[in-house]
Write a protein that holds these residues in place. Structure first.
Motif, PDB file in Angstrom:
ATOM      1  N   LYS A   1       0.846  -1.195   0.000  1.00 33.42           N
ATOM      2  CA  LYS A   1       0.000   0.000   0.000  1.00 33.42           C
ATOM      3  C   LYS A   1       0.885   1.250   0.000  1.00 33.42           C
ATOM      4  CE  LYS A   1      -3.940  -2.138   2.379  1.00 33.42           C
ATOM      5  NZ  LYS A   1      -3.397  -3.516   2.357  1.00 33.42           N
ATOM      6  N   ASP A   2       0.235   2.425   0.051  1.00 37.14           N
ATOM      7  CA  ASP A   2       0.981   3.678   0.064  1.00 37.14           C
ATOM      8  C   ASP A   2       1.921   3.724   1.259  1.00 37.14           C
ATOM      9  OD1 ASP A   2      -0.533   4.282  -2.112  1.00 37.14           O
ATOM     10  OD2 ASP A   2      -1.838   5.730  -1.082  1.00 37.14           O
ATOM     11  N   LEU A   3       3.174   4.076   0.999  1.00 32.27           N
ATOM     12  CA  LEU A   3       4.227   4.159   2.007  1.00 32.27           C
ATOM     13  C   LEU A   3       4.439   2.844   2.753  1.00 32.27           C
ATOM     14  CD1 LEU A   3       3.960   7.762   3.526  1.00 32.27           C
ATOM     15  CD2 LEU A   3       5.385   6.917   1.653  1.00 32.27           C
ATOM     16  N   GLU A   4       4.122   1.727   2.097  1.00 31.13           N
ATOM     17  CA  GLU A   4       4.565   0.414   2.531  1.00 31.13           C
ATOM     18  C   GLU A   4       5.578  -0.081   1.507  1.00 31.13           C
ATOM     19  OE1 GLU A   4       0.545  -1.097   4.903  1.00 31.13           O
ATOM     20  OE2 GLU A   4       1.080  -2.001   2.966  1.00 31.13           O
ATOM     21  N   PHE A   5       6.540  -0.876   1.953  1.00 32.44           N
ATOM     22  CA  PHE A   5       7.663  -1.230   1.091  1.00 32.44           C
ATOM     23  C   PHE A   5       7.950  -2.729   1.137  1.00 32.44           C
ATOM     24  CE2 PHE A   5       8.283   3.085   2.683  1.00 32.44           C
ATOM     25  CZ  PHE A   5       8.455   3.810   1.517  1.00 32.44           C
ATOM     26  N   ASN A   6       8.601  -3.193   0.074  1.00 36.96           N
ATOM     27  CA  ASN A   6       9.098  -4.562   0.016  1.00 36.96           C
ATOM     28  C   ASN A   6      10.530  -4.499  -0.515  1.00 36.96           C
ATOM     29  OD1 ASN A   6       9.462  -7.292  -0.076  1.00 36.96           O
ATOM     30  ND2 ASN A   6       7.737  -7.738  -1.443  1.00 36.96           N
ATOM     31  N   LEU A   7      11.480  -4.549   0.405  1.00 33.63           N
ATOM     32  CA  LEU A   7      12.901  -4.435   0.095  1.00 33.63           C
ATOM     33  C   LEU A   7      13.241  -3.122  -0.630  1.00 33.63           C
ATOM     34  CD1 LEU A   7      13.723  -8.095  -1.036  1.00 33.63           C
ATOM     35  CD2 LEU A   7      14.000  -7.080   1.226  1.00 33.63           C
ATOM     36  N   PRO A   8      13.036  -1.986   0.015  1.00 32.49           N
ATOM     37  CA  PRO A   8      13.424  -0.708  -0.608  1.00 32.49           C
ATOM     38  C   PRO A   8      14.940  -0.605  -0.705  1.00 32.49           C
ATOM     39  CG  PRO A   8      12.838  -0.353   1.679  1.00 32.49           C
ATOM     40  CD  PRO A   8      12.507  -1.794   1.379  1.00 32.49           C
ATOM     41  N   ARG A   9      15.417  -0.040  -1.808  1.00 31.83           N
ATOM     42  CA  ARG A   9      16.869   0.067  -2.009  1.00 31.83           C
ATOM     43  C   ARG A   9      17.267   1.523  -2.286  1.00 31.83           C
ATOM     44  NH1 ARG A   9      16.037  -5.367  -4.370  1.00 31.83           N
ATOM     45  NH2 ARG A   9      17.192  -6.855  -3.070  1.00 31.83           N
TER      46      ARG A   9
ATOM     47  N   ARG B   1       8.092  -0.826  -8.168  1.00 38.92           N
ATOM     48  CA  ARG B   1       7.518   0.511  -8.370  1.00 38.92           C
ATOM     49  C   ARG B   1       8.421   1.554  -7.719  1.00 38.92           C
ATOM     50  NH1 ARG B   1       2.490   0.651  -3.916  1.00 38.92           N
ATOM     51  NH2 ARG B   1       3.807   0.259  -2.070  1.00 38.92           N
ATOM     52  N   ILE B   2       8.095   2.803  -8.004  1.00 37.53           N
ATOM     53  CA  ILE B   2       8.767   3.945  -7.391  1.00 37.53           C
ATOM     54  C   ILE B   2       7.750   4.680  -6.529  1.00 37.53           C
ATOM     55  CG2 ILE B   2      10.007   6.111  -7.797  1.00 37.53           C
ATOM     56  CD1 ILE B   2      11.529   3.637  -8.715  1.00 37.53           C
ATOM     57  N   GLN B   3       8.136   5.027  -5.308  1.00 37.74           N
ATOM     58  CA  GLN B   3       7.253   5.806  -4.440  1.00 37.74           C
ATOM     59  C   GLN B   3       7.896   7.162  -4.131  1.00 37.74           C
ATOM     60  OE1 GLN B   3       4.601   4.226  -1.440  1.00 37.74           O
ATOM     61  NE2 GLN B   3       5.795   2.311  -1.416  1.00 37.74           N
ATOM     62  N   LEU B   4       7.059   8.185  -4.060  1.00 40.64           N
ATOM     63  CA  LEU B   4       7.486   9.522  -3.671  1.00 40.64           C
ATOM     64  C   LEU B   4       6.760   9.923  -2.398  1.00 40.64           C
ATOM     65  CD1 LEU B   4       7.910   9.533  -6.935  1.00 40.64           C
ATOM     66  CD2 LEU B   4       8.009  12.020  -6.619  1.00 40.64           C
ATOM     67  N   MET B   5       7.533  10.469  -1.455  1.00 37.93           N
ATOM     68  CA  MET B   5       6.930  11.019  -0.241  1.00 37.93           C
ATOM     69  C   MET B   5       7.381  12.455  -0.081  1.00 37.93           C
ATOM     70  SD  MET B   5       9.174   9.370   2.893  1.00 37.93           S
ATOM     71  CE  MET B   5       9.222   7.706   2.231  1.00 37.93           C
ATOM     72  N   SER B   6       6.560  13.261   0.571  1.00 33.69           N
ATOM     73  CA  SER B   6       6.863  14.679   0.738  1.00 33.69           C
ATOM     74  C   SER B   6       7.948  14.875   1.786  1.00 33.69           C
ATOM     75  CB  SER B   6       5.606  15.436   1.162  1.00 33.69           C
ATOM     76  OG  SER B   6       5.258  15.092   2.503  1.00 33.69           O
ATOM     77  N   ARG B   7       8.363  16.103   1.915  1.00 26.84           N
ATOM     78  CA  ARG B   7       9.374  16.450   2.926  1.00 26.84           C
ATOM     79  C   ARG B   7       8.871  16.129   4.322  1.00 26.84           C
ATOM     80  NH1 ARG B   7      12.449  22.305   2.889  1.00 26.84           N
ATOM     81  NH2 ARG B   7      13.932  21.905   4.579  1.00 26.84           N
ATOM     82  N   ASN B   8       7.548  16.169   4.488  1.00 26.67           N
ATOM     83  CA  ASN B   8       6.928  15.867   5.785  1.00 26.67           C
ATOM     84  C   ASN B   8       6.484  14.418   5.886  1.00 26.67           C
ATOM     85  OD1 ASN B   8       7.219  18.579   6.665  1.00 26.67           O
ATOM     86  ND2 ASN B   8       5.365  19.148   5.534  1.00 26.67           N
TER      87      ASN B   8
ATOM     88  N   LYS C   1       4.716  12.485   3.879  1.00 22.73           N
ATOM     89  CA  LYS C   1       3.373  12.140   3.423  1.00 22.73           C
ATOM     90  C   LYS C   1       3.467  11.532   2.019  1.00 22.73           C
ATOM     91  CE  LYS C   1       1.540  14.066   7.087  1.00 22.73           C
ATOM     92  NZ  LYS C   1       0.975  13.231   8.173  1.00 22.73           N
ATOM     93  N   PHE C   2       2.587  10.589   1.740  1.00 20.67           N
ATOM     94  CA  PHE C   2       2.573   9.960   0.423  1.00 20.67           C
ATOM     95  C   PHE C   2       2.227  10.976  -0.657  1.00 20.67           C
ATOM     96  CE2 PHE C   2       0.211   7.872  -3.011  1.00 20.67           C
ATOM     97  CZ  PHE C   2       1.161   6.956  -3.444  1.00 20.67           C
ATOM     98  N   VAL C   3       2.988  10.950  -1.754  1.00 19.17           N
ATOM     99  CA  VAL C   3       2.723  11.840  -2.880  1.00 19.17           C
ATOM    100  C   VAL C   3       2.187  11.050  -4.064  1.00 19.17           C
ATOM    101  CG1 VAL C   3       3.747  13.455  -4.542  1.00 19.17           C
ATOM    102  CG2 VAL C   3       4.480  13.499  -2.147  1.00 19.17           C
ATOM    103  N   ARG C   4       2.940  10.049  -4.517  1.00 25.70           N
ATOM    104  CA  ARG C   4       2.491   9.222  -5.631  1.00 25.70           C
ATOM    105  C   ARG C   4       3.366   7.978  -5.723  1.00 25.70           C
ATOM    106  NH1 ARG C   4       4.883  13.512  -8.167  1.00 25.70           N
ATOM    107  NH2 ARG C   4       2.844  14.474  -8.435  1.00 25.70           N
ATOM    108  N   ALA C   5       2.882   7.023  -6.502  1.00 21.41           N
ATOM    109  CA  ALA C   5       3.661   5.834  -6.850  1.00 21.41           C
ATOM    110  C   ALA C   5       3.433   5.557  -8.325  1.00 21.41           C
ATOM    111  CB  ALA C   5       3.233   4.638  -6.002  1.00 21.41           C
ATOM    112  N   PHE C   6       4.443   5.002  -8.984  1.00 20.46           N
ATOM    113  CA  PHE C   6       4.252   4.620 -10.380  1.00 20.46           C
ATOM    114  C   PHE C   6       5.101   3.393 -10.692  1.00 20.46           C
ATOM    115  CE2 PHE C   6       7.609   7.862 -10.330  1.00 20.46           C
ATOM    116  CZ  PHE C   6       8.615   7.292 -11.094  1.00 20.46           C
ATOM    117  N   GLY C   7       4.622   2.619 -11.675  1.00 17.85           N
ATOM    118  CA  GLY C   7       5.323   1.417 -12.102  1.00 17.85           C
ATOM    119  C   GLY C   7       4.639   0.140 -11.609  1.00 17.85           C
ATOM    120  N   GLU C   8       4.939  -0.947 -12.308  1.00 17.59           N
ATOM    121  CA  GLU C   8       4.465  -2.281 -11.955  1.00 17.59           C
ATOM    122  C   GLU C   8       5.407  -3.278 -12.599  1.00 17.59           C
ATOM    123  OE1 GLU C   8       0.620  -2.751 -13.667  1.00 17.59           O
ATOM    124  OE2 GLU C   8       1.299  -2.373 -15.703  1.00 17.59           O
ATOM    125  N   LYS C   9       5.256  -4.547 -12.250  1.00 19.61           N
ATOM    126  CA  LYS C   9       6.171  -5.541 -12.798  1.00 19.61           C
ATOM    127  C   LYS C   9       5.877  -5.783 -14.263  1.00 19.61           C
ATOM    128  CE  LYS C   9       8.364  -9.979 -11.863  1.00 19.61           C
ATOM    129  NZ  LYS C   9       8.515 -11.122 -10.944  1.00 19.61           N
ATOM    130  N   GLY C  10       6.935  -5.828 -15.072  1.00 21.75           N
ATOM    131  CA  GLY C  10       6.772  -6.083 -16.496  1.00 21.75           C
ATOM    132  C   GLY C  10       8.001  -5.643 -17.260  1.00 21.75           C
TER     133      GLY C  10
END
Length: 527
Positions: A359-367, A386-393, A395-404
């Protein structure tokens, strides 16, 4: 009887009017005296002001006259010496050289007049007309020395500083558009690095006038592959367009690895970053290791665990800000991101973000991770592809990408960097580097030959992209620019210039490439 009363009333009215007039006269006389006293006081103050300004003016005129006499005497002495040699048939001075000396002499006179004129400027409150008359005497400024008109001045080649010895040209013109010589002393230039770390507050510069006059060559030597700010002022006034931002490009990547420094003793090093003072921070299992520029240990931080400030397989590192400095670490096998404040090699826990999940701001082996210019954090959520972006504070901003394998899809995104508002991602098992806008829209794939199993990625101060590749014998460092490969270095092995799974990559302010050589258990610096 009534006539008598009426007469008395008229007398009283006249007396009252007379008394009023007398009172008014006395009041006016009092005000006159008060006004005269005020005027006299103002005149006294003004006289004192004029006397003081005239005293300062006399001192400045005397000082300017002495300086002018010394300068002119010196130049006349040189001319006399040359003339005497020529009369005696000595020396090899040509007529052209004499003409040039005479020109320099004339420009020296102009410079003297300019300094004299500037030093004798007056500003007397309430005497604008008198001031204008004084300043117009002789009309030196109009006839002998036209005023520099900044709107007609320009700078050439300030945006293309190539090589360690960089330069640009300042052109000065008057209100008629004519170029002005003899004005090098009124140009002030500051060249200051805005890169991170303990960089020089100002580079050494020289200003020389060309033989054509009116063109002033400014030379400086940037010592770092880092942004610089150039501020130009003329006669204390800001130059049009100043300050300028420039990015020196002087790293010759074809010479990468000409000198190699190595430090052994690291337990399977992974990520690497340069700190605010150009110290080197390396992630190894369960902790961070800080070393200096000579690769000597400074400090370790962390231990194995899941508490704040503890790690299981820390991977990527990123710094942001100056005061305070924020350090972000991807705590890979704890499936989270940790943030710290960082100062003088002291690390203080700040925040923990995330847990295992998709889910948002949950991770599986972040590098890999990197900060954007506004302090947002971009994270490679590797096993969620996928790639996740969080704000300076945080907070979740967006995620993009999937396996393929299609554009915009990933198969284990490994590391991330930013170049000119473009997000670059090493798509490891798809053997490519993909580029995205800051909103996550796919834009292109870098055209880099032999890019097998890309892992670490770093964008240098001069916008070169440095990539580590490893597995299957492709252990090397790639450098590309404008999407094309410039240079590759290394091969699989243990000797200097060889790697066994290069992973993290960074660059210091002097353009040295720093690599974690994972299976060789060392950190390598390529100069």
């Amino acid at each position: 009887m009534s006539d008598s009363n009426s007469s008395e009333q008229r007398v009283m009215a006249v007396q009252q009017a007379d008394a009023s007039m007398a009172s008014l006269q006395a009041d006016l006389e009092g005000r006159r005296d008060e006004s005269l006293a005020q005027i006299q006081a103002a005149c006294d103050v003004l006289h004192k002001c004029v006397d003081e300004r005239m005293r300062v003016l006399r001192e400045k005129v005397q000082e300017a006259a002495v300086k002018s006499l010394n300068l002119v005497t010196e130049r006349r002495g040189k001319l006399s010496a040359i003339s005497e040699k020529l009369q005696q048939g000595e020396g090899d001075t040509t007529s052209e050289e004499i003409t040039e000396i005479e020109k320099q002499y004339t420009e020296l006179q102009c410079g003297v007049v300019r300094r004299f004129y500037q030093s004798t400027s007056l500003s007397l409150p309430g005497l604008d007309g008198v001031t204008s008359s004084i300043q117009s005497l002789g009309e030196l400024q109009a006839t002998l020395l036209p005023v520099i008109d900044l709107s007609k001045c320009s700078v050439e080649e300030i945006d293309v500083p190539k090589g360690k010895n960089s330069s640009f040209t300042v052109i000065l013109r008057d209100e008629r558009g004519q170029m002005l010589g003899g004005c090098a002393d009124v140009i002030k230039v500051e060249v200051v690095s805005t890169g991170k770390g303990k960089l020089p507050s100002q580079e050494i510069i020289t200003i020389t006038e060309s033989t054509t006059g009116g063109r002033y060559n400014v030379k400086y030597s940037p010592k770092h592959v880092a942004p610089y700010k150039i501020t130009i002022s003329v006669e204390g006034k800001q130059f049009p367009g100043s300050p300028y931002s420039v990015q020196p490009f002087w790293r010759d990547y074809s010479q990468l690895g000409k000198e190699i420094k190595m430090a052994d003793g690291f337990t399977y090093p992974w990520g690497v970053a340069c700190g605010p003072d150009d110290e080197i921070i390396v992630t190894v299992p369960h902790k961070l290791q800080i070393i200096d520029r000579q690769l000597q240990p400074l400090k370790d931080y962390g231990s194995e665990g899941s508490g704040q400030g503890q790690f299981r397989g820390p991977a990527g590192l990123a710094f942001y800000g100056t005061s305070p400095v924020t350090l972000a670490v991807s705590d890979c096998r704890n499936h989270r991101i940790q943030k710290f404040t960082y100062s003088a090699n002291t690390i203080t826990p700040l925040a923990v973000i995330g847990k295992k999940g998709d889910k948002d701001l949950e991770f599986n082996l972040p590098r890999g991770l990197v900060f954007t210019s506004d302090g947002s954090l971009v994270v490679c959520d590797s096993d969620n592809h996928r790639i996740q972006l969080m704000s300076r504070n945080n907070k979740f901003v967006r995620a993009f990408g999937e396996k393929g394998t299609e554009p915009g899809q990933f198969n284990e995104p490994y590391d991330v960097a930013i170049r000119d508002d473009t997000i670059l991602v090493t798509d490891r098992l798809n053997h490519r580097v993909q580029c995205f806008t800051m909103t996550g829209r796919f834009s292109r794939t870098l055209n880099i030959a032999d890019n097998q199993f890309p892992r670490g990625i770093f964008v240098s101060g001069d916008n070169a992209v440095v990539i580590t590749t490893g597995s299957g014998g492709t252990d090397k460092i790639l450098v590309c620019k404008e999407g094309e490969k410039l240079f590759s270095f290394g091969k699989k092995g243990r000797e200097p210039g060889e790697f066994n799974l290069p992973m993290g990559v960074a660059m210091d302010n002097e353009g040295h490439v720093i690599v974690t050589d994972h299976w060789n258990k060392r950190v390598v610096v390529l100069t």
